[in-house]
Design a protein around this motif. Structure first.
Motif, PDB file in Angstrom:
ATOM      1  N   THR A 164       0.833  -1.209   0.000  1.00 17.74           N
ATOM      2  CA  THR A 164       0.000   0.000   0.000  1.00 17.74           C
ATOM      3  C   THR A 164       0.863   1.251   0.000  1.00 17.74           C
ATOM      4  O   THR A 164       0.633   2.189  -0.776  1.00 17.74           O
ATOM      5  CB  THR A 164      -0.939   0.015   1.218  1.00 17.74           C
ATOM      6  N   VAL A 165       1.870   1.268   0.851  1.00 20.74           N
ATOM      7  CA  VAL A 165       2.776   2.426   0.947  1.00 20.74           C
ATOM      8  C   VAL A 165       3.525   2.624  -0.371  1.00 20.74           C
ATOM      9  O   VAL A 165       3.653   3.747  -0.882  1.00 20.74           O
ATOM     10  CB  VAL A 165       3.772   2.248   2.119  1.00 20.74           C
ATOM     11  N   ILE A 166       4.019   1.531  -0.942  1.00 21.68           N
ATOM     12  CA  ILE A 166       4.765   1.613  -2.202  1.00 21.68           C
ATOM     13  C   ILE A 166       3.871   2.132  -3.324  1.00 21.68           C
ATOM     14  O   ILE A 166       4.258   3.027  -4.087  1.00 21.68           O
ATOM     15  CB  ILE A 166       5.345   0.231  -2.574  1.00 21.68           C
ATOM     16  N   SER A 167       2.661   1.587  -3.429  1.00 24.35           N
ATOM     17  CA  SER A 167       1.744   1.981  -4.499  1.00 24.35           C
ATOM     18  C   SER A 167       1.310   3.436  -4.355  1.00 24.35           C
ATOM     19  O   SER A 167       1.192   4.171  -5.350  1.00 24.35           O
ATOM     20  CB  SER A 167       0.520   1.065  -4.515  1.00 24.35           C
ATOM     21  N   GLU A 168       1.080   3.845  -3.126  1.00 25.80           N
ATOM     22  CA  GLU A 168       0.702   5.232  -2.885  1.00 25.80           C
ATOM     23  C   GLU A 168       1.849   6.172  -3.229  1.00 25.80           C
ATOM     24  O   GLU A 168       1.647   7.229  -3.848  1.00 25.80           O
ATOM     25  CB  GLU A 168       0.283   5.416  -1.425  1.00 25.80           C
ATOM     26  N   SER A 169       3.058   5.782  -2.880  1.00 25.60           N
ATOM     27  CA  SER A 169       4.238   6.599  -3.198  1.00 25.60           C
ATOM     28  C   SER A 169       4.434   6.695  -4.706  1.00 25.60           C
ATOM     29  O   SER A 169       4.831   7.743  -5.232  1.00 25.60           O
ATOM     30  CB  SER A 169       5.489   6.000  -2.545  1.00 25.60           C
ATOM     31  N   LEU A 170       4.177   5.600  -5.398  1.00 25.06           N
ATOM     32  CA  LEU A 170       4.265   5.594  -6.858  1.00 25.06           C
ATOM     33  C   LEU A 170       3.336   6.643  -7.449  1.00 25.06           C
ATOM     34  O   LEU A 170       3.757   7.462  -8.287  1.00 25.06           O
ATOM     35  CB  LEU A 170       3.901   4.204  -7.381  1.00 25.06           C
ATOM     36  N   TYR A 171       2.075   6.641  -7.037  1.00 25.35           N
ATOM     37  CA  TYR A 171       1.092   7.577  -7.579  1.00 25.35           C
ATOM     38  C   TYR A 171       1.452   9.015  -7.216  1.00 25.35           C
ATOM     39  O   TYR A 171       1.394   9.913  -8.068  1.00 25.35           O
ATOM     40  CB  TYR A 171      -0.298   7.235  -7.055  1.00 25.35           C
ATOM     41  N   ASP A 172       1.836   9.234  -5.970  1.00 24.60           N
ATOM     42  CA  ASP A 172       2.170  10.593  -5.527  1.00 24.60           C
ATOM     43  C   ASP A 172       3.400  11.127  -6.254  1.00 24.60           C
ATOM     44  O   ASP A 172       3.502  12.334  -6.510  1.00 24.60           O
ATOM     45  CB  ASP A 172       2.414  10.607  -4.014  1.00 24.60           C
ATOM     46  N   THR A 173       4.320  10.245  -6.585  1.00 27.98           N
ATOM     47  CA  THR A 173       5.534  10.670  -7.288  1.00 27.98           C
ATOM     48  C   THR A 173       5.210  11.137  -8.694  1.00 27.98           C
ATOM     49  O   THR A 173       5.681  12.184  -9.145  1.00 27.98           O
ATOM     50  CB  THR A 173       6.559   9.522  -7.338  1.00 27.98           C
ATOM     51  N   THR A 174       4.400  10.369  -9.408  1.00 24.99           N
ATOM     52  CA  THR A 174       4.084  10.742 -10.793  1.00 24.99           C
ATOM     53  C   THR A 174       3.155  11.943 -10.859  1.00 24.99           C
ATOM     54  O   THR A 174       3.176  12.699 -11.838  1.00 24.99           O
ATOM     55  CB  THR A 174       3.455   9.546 -11.543  1.00 24.99           C
ATOM     56  N   ASN A 175       2.359  12.165  -9.822  1.00 26.06           N
ATOM     57  CA  ASN A 175       1.342  13.217  -9.845  1.00 26.06           C
ATOM     58  C   ASN A 175       1.654  14.325  -8.846  1.00 26.06           C
ATOM     59  O   ASN A 175       0.760  15.001  -8.357  1.00 26.06           O
ATOM     60  CB  ASN A 175      -0.036  12.619  -9.531  1.00 26.06           C
ATOM     61  N   GLY A 176       2.934  14.530  -8.566  1.00 18.62           N
ATOM     62  CA  GLY A 176       3.340  15.537  -7.598  1.00 18.62           C
ATOM     63  C   GLY A 176       3.370  16.937  -8.181  1.00 18.62           C
ATOM     64  O   GLY A 176       2.789  17.222  -9.228  1.00 18.62           O
ATOM     65  N   HIS A 177       4.090  17.826  -7.498  1.00 22.60           N
ATOM     66  CA  HIS A 177       4.184  19.212  -7.939  1.00 22.60           C
ATOM     67  C   HIS A 177       4.794  19.278  -9.336  1.00 22.60           C
ATOM     68  O   HIS A 177       4.296  19.977 -10.209  1.00 22.60           O
ATOM     69  CB  HIS A 177       5.021  20.005  -6.927  1.00 22.60           C
ATOM     70  N   VAL A 178       5.912  18.574  -9.518  1.00 20.74           N
ATOM     71  CA  VAL A 178       6.475  18.365 -10.858  1.00 20.74           C
ATOM     72  C   VAL A 178       6.042  16.975 -11.290  1.00 20.74           C
ATOM     73  O   VAL A 178       6.399  15.978 -10.670  1.00 20.74           O
ATOM     74  CB  VAL A 178       8.009  18.473 -10.853  1.00 20.74           C
ATOM     75  N   LYS A 179       5.255  16.904 -12.352  1.00 17.75           N
ATOM     76  CA  LYS A 179       4.709  15.617 -12.791  1.00 17.75           C
ATOM     77  C   LYS A 179       5.686  14.906 -13.723  1.00 17.75           C
ATOM     78  O   LYS A 179       6.605  15.511 -14.259  1.00 17.75           O
ATOM     79  CB  LYS A 179       3.356  15.817 -13.468  1.00 17.75           C
ATOM     80  N   GLY A 180       5.443  13.599 -13.908  1.00 14.70           N
ATOM     81  CA  GLY A 180       6.303  12.835 -14.796  1.00 14.70           C
ATOM     82  C   GLY A 180       6.098  11.351 -14.585  1.00 14.70           C
ATOM     83  O   GLY A 180       5.243  10.921 -13.806  1.00 14.70           O
ATOM     84  N   PRO A 181       6.892  10.520 -15.258  1.00 16.46           N
ATOM     85  CA  PRO A 181       6.739   9.068 -15.131  1.00 16.46           C
ATOM     86  C   PRO A 181       7.367   8.529 -13.848  1.00 16.46           C
ATOM     87  O   PRO A 181       8.350   9.072 -13.339  1.00 16.46           O
ATOM     88  CB  PRO A 181       7.482   8.533 -16.360  1.00 16.46           C
ATOM     89  N   ALA A 182       6.784   7.471 -13.316  1.00 11.33           N
ATOM     90  CA  ALA A 182       7.353   6.733 -12.182  1.00 11.33           C
ATOM     91  C   ALA A 182       7.169   5.247 -12.467  1.00 11.33           C
ATOM     92  O   ALA A 182       6.210   4.843 -13.135  1.00 11.33           O
ATOM     93  CB  ALA A 182       6.677   7.130 -10.875  1.00 11.33           C
ATOM     94  N   HIS A 183       8.096   4.436 -11.970  1.00 18.62           N
ATOM     95  CA  HIS A 183       8.164   3.024 -12.354  1.00 18.62           C
ATOM     96  C   HIS A 183       7.980   2.118 -11.141  1.00 18.62           C
ATOM     97  O   HIS A 183       8.622   2.316 -10.105  1.00 18.62           O
ATOM     98  CB  HIS A 183       9.533   2.742 -13.006  1.00 18.62           C
ATOM     99  N   LEU A 184       7.096   1.139 -11.276  1.00 22.69           N
ATOM    100  CA  LEU A 184       6.927   0.091 -10.268  1.00 22.69           C
ATOM    101  C   LEU A 184       7.261  -1.246 -10.907  1.00 22.69           C
ATOM    102  O   LEU A 184       6.615  -1.670 -11.873  1.00 22.69           O
ATOM    103  CB  LEU A 184       5.485   0.072  -9.738  1.00 22.69           C
ATOM    104  N   ASN A 185       8.273  -1.917 -10.380  1.00 25.92           N
ATOM    105  CA  ASN A 185       8.661  -3.240 -10.858  1.00 25.92           C
ATOM    106  C   ASN A 185       8.095  -4.290  -9.905  1.00 25.92           C
ATOM    107  O   ASN A 185       8.202  -4.165  -8.687  1.00 25.92           O
ATOM    108  CB  ASN A 185      10.188  -3.349 -10.919  1.00 25.92           C
ATOM    109  N   VAL A 186       7.467  -5.325 -10.468  1.00 29.18           N
ATOM    110  CA  VAL A 186       6.765  -6.317  -9.652  1.00 29.18           C
ATOM    111  C   VAL A 186       7.311  -7.718  -9.956  1.00 29.18           C
ATOM    112  O   VAL A 186       6.901  -8.358 -10.931  1.00 29.18           O
ATOM    113  CB  VAL A 186       5.245  -6.279  -9.918  1.00 29.18           C
ATOM    114  N   PRO A 187       8.264  -8.215  -9.164  1.00 32.71           N
ATOM    115  CA  PRO A 187       8.751  -9.586  -9.349  1.00 32.71           C
ATOM    116  C   PRO A 187       7.646 -10.592  -9.012  1.00 32.71           C
ATOM    117  O   PRO A 187       7.013 -10.503  -7.960  1.00 32.71           O
ATOM    118  CB  PRO A 187       9.917  -9.690  -8.351  1.00 32.71           C
TER     119      PRO A 187
END
Length: 558
Positions: free
Chosen positions: A146-169
């Motif tokens: 939950t924390v990782i997924s939330e951080s992923l979304y907040d990173t891509t949709n933050g003050h400066v927007k852009g791509p963020a990557h989640l790798n799922v083994p």
């Protein structure tokens, strides 16, 4: 259901709760648990796109048009690497893109196992963040995921927007939950941070500031389309400050000199130096015009303010600008109050040059049937309230020099973050998927042929219309002084060919139109516009005439 699949479902549940509503899914096997989780939730629109490179650009186009994060998921190995061009474009254009890649377990790395590469940080440094779920996916990891997924979304949709990557083994079995009834865990999100106040007061000495800075230029760089801005309407009426807008600034309606790109192109060195402002105020991101970038780097303005709500500036002109972290409307609301109401000699000089440039341009462009005049003809016939997509190379440059023919209501987009041709069609397809409005792509033959898998869609948007400029290969390189002199120009730079889009249109079930002269073009435009299916208007021209006309255009002296 199994804790293994519940952990995967937690990613989807968290992203949905954060606001994700669209995902592009690239078919595969390693990503099957992710596919099931997204599709079976039933609340996120899932679109299947086979080609990963094209799919990532489709997601990019959706995110640009929706102005909200869009996710793309794919399987492991080289599929992941094919996402990279769109990720780089999203990074420099600040587009919120959630990249989710399925991976093999870590112990399988470098053991000659199929579709296994080093994936975790493969996109650095072109993502805002890289995240990875725990290897022990068969154990209870709900809180951490939950924390990782939330951080992923907040990173891509933050003050400066852009791509963020989640790798799922993911470990096998991949299909253990195939027949299970899916359940999604309840997730608890962290509290949102309070929004800072926009209280700010401009520091201008009204009696002396514009005496010290009599030449004022507002230059709007690439930006998203927004609502009508009253402050910019007021600014446009100024006869003191010059207001110029890049072709993809989506502020072309607010300019008070529209053919400024041609003015800078056709001015000699002495005149260009005279046109450098004392005060330069910029908004948005990059500028297409190379002439003005070169000029300001060589002869910088006395002062440069960059207005960016997110506080980011790439310093295009090497002027070390003062960055004002404000919404432009807040800045210009105050700036307009201080701006003199009198006419400036700087503005009047540009106004005179604009009249000269217009007369020269029309006489040059309309001499013969050519790409430049063809684009002008099409633009004169296009309706209000369209979304116009511009491919890189010559199409976007033609439009920049035809700025005065752009209708105020048009939204205009192009992939100028990295300025590649590799995903221009796919990006337009993705944007067209988001609404029912008319989306028009102006593209060249090489960009079109390079990205034909963009048309490989189960449901290609019927509101997409393509204008294809076919000059038999890489026409831009005949218009650039360096490449045009090389004996290796053909076939190693200009990529000559004898192809057209007729059979491709038939293959992908698009309505096809073709013209090879001005009379045919004018006659077919109405039918092309009224077609209710996705369609192509291929405009075939003589590359030698195109090059000669553009050469004459560049050599005009105002």
């Amino acid at each position: 259901m199994s804790i293994y699949q519940t952990n995967i479902n937690c990613i989807v549940a968290t992203l949905y709760k954060k606001g994700l509503r669209d995902v592009i899914i690239c078919p595969g096997s390693r990503n099957a648990p992710l596919i099931m989780a997204f599709v079976r939730l039933g609340k996120i629109r899932c679109t299947s796109v086979v080609d990963e490179r094209s799919a990532a650009f489709v997601a990019l186009g959706m995110a640009k048009q929706l102005k909200t994060p869009v996710a793309i998921i794919c399987t492991s190995g080289t599929a992941v690497l094919n996402l990279y061009p769109a990720i780089a474009e999203a990074f420099y254009m600040q587009v919120p893109l959630l990249v989710i890649t399925a991976d093999r377990p870590e112990e399988m790395l470098d053991r000659w196992d199929g579709q296994t590469i080093h994936q975790f940080t493969v996109f650095e440094p072109h993502v805002l963040g890289s995240f990875q779920t725990p290897e022990a996916i068969e154990e209870d990891q709900i809180e951490e995921i939950t924390v990782i997924s939330e951080s992923l979304y907040d990173t891509t949709n933050g003050h400066v927007k852009g791509p963020a990557h989640l790798n799922v083994p993911l470990k096998e079995p991949l299909y253990a939950a195939a027949l299970e009834v899916f359940e999604y865990p309840e997730v608890v999100l962290k509290d949102a941070e309070p929004i800072e106040s926009d209280d700010w007061e401009i520091a201008i000495d009204k009696d002396h500031f514009f005496v010290n800075y009599p030449k004022v230029m507002i230059l709007n760089g690439a930006d998203e389309a927004g609502e009508n801005i009253e402050e910019f309407k007021q600014l446009k009426e100024s006869s003191f400050a010059l207001v110029l807008s890049d072709v993809i600034s989506n502020k072309h309606a607010y300019q008070n000199i529209r053919n400024w790109e041609g003015i800078f192109l056709n001015a000699d060195e002495a005149l260009r130096k005279e046109l450098v402002p004392d005060l330069l105020v910029t908004t948005g991101k990059m500028i297409l015009n190379k002439t003005i970038k070169t000029l300001f780097r060589k002869h910088p303005p006395k002062r440069h303010w960059h207005i960016a709500e997110n506080g980011f500036c790439a310093d295009t002109f090497f002027t070390a600008p003062e960055i004002l972290a404000l919404n432009p409307t807040i800045f210009f609301k105050q700036f307009n109050q201080f701006l003199p109401s009198t006419s400036s000699s700087y503005f009047n000089r540009f106004k005179l040059l604009a009249h000269k440039q217009k007369a020269l341009s029309e006489r040059t462009i309309d001499q013969y049937y050519n790409e430049f005049s063809a684009v002008k003809t099409v633009f004169e016939a296009l309706p209000e309230n369209i979304v116009l997509h511009l491919a890189n190379s010559m199409p976007i440059r033609y439009v920049a020099y035809l700025n005065e023919y752009l209708k105020d209501s048009w939204q205009i987009h192009a992939n100028r973050g990295v300025s590649g041709i590799d995903g221009c069609t796919s990006t337009a397809v993705g944007a067209a998927m988001t609404d029912d409005g008319m989306h028009i792509l102006l593209t060249g033959d090489i960009a079109f042929l390079y990205d034909i898998n963009a048309l490989w869609q189960e449901h290609l948007p019927t509101n997409l219309k393509i204008i294809l400029l076919n000059n038999s290969g890489g026409g831009i390189f005949k218009n650039i002084d360096g490449p045009a002199l090389l004996p290796e120009l053909n076939p190693f730079i200009a990529t000559p060919h004898q192809m057209n889009a007729r059979l491709l249109a038939e293959h992908f079930k698009l309505v096809y139109f073709s013209v090879s002269n001005q009379a045919e073009l004018k006659a077919l435009i109405p039918e092309w516009l009224q077609t209710s299916k996705a369609c192509i208007l291929e405009i075939q021209t003589d590359p030698n005439i195109n090059s000669e006309i553009f050469k004459q255009y560049k050599q005009q002296i105002i």
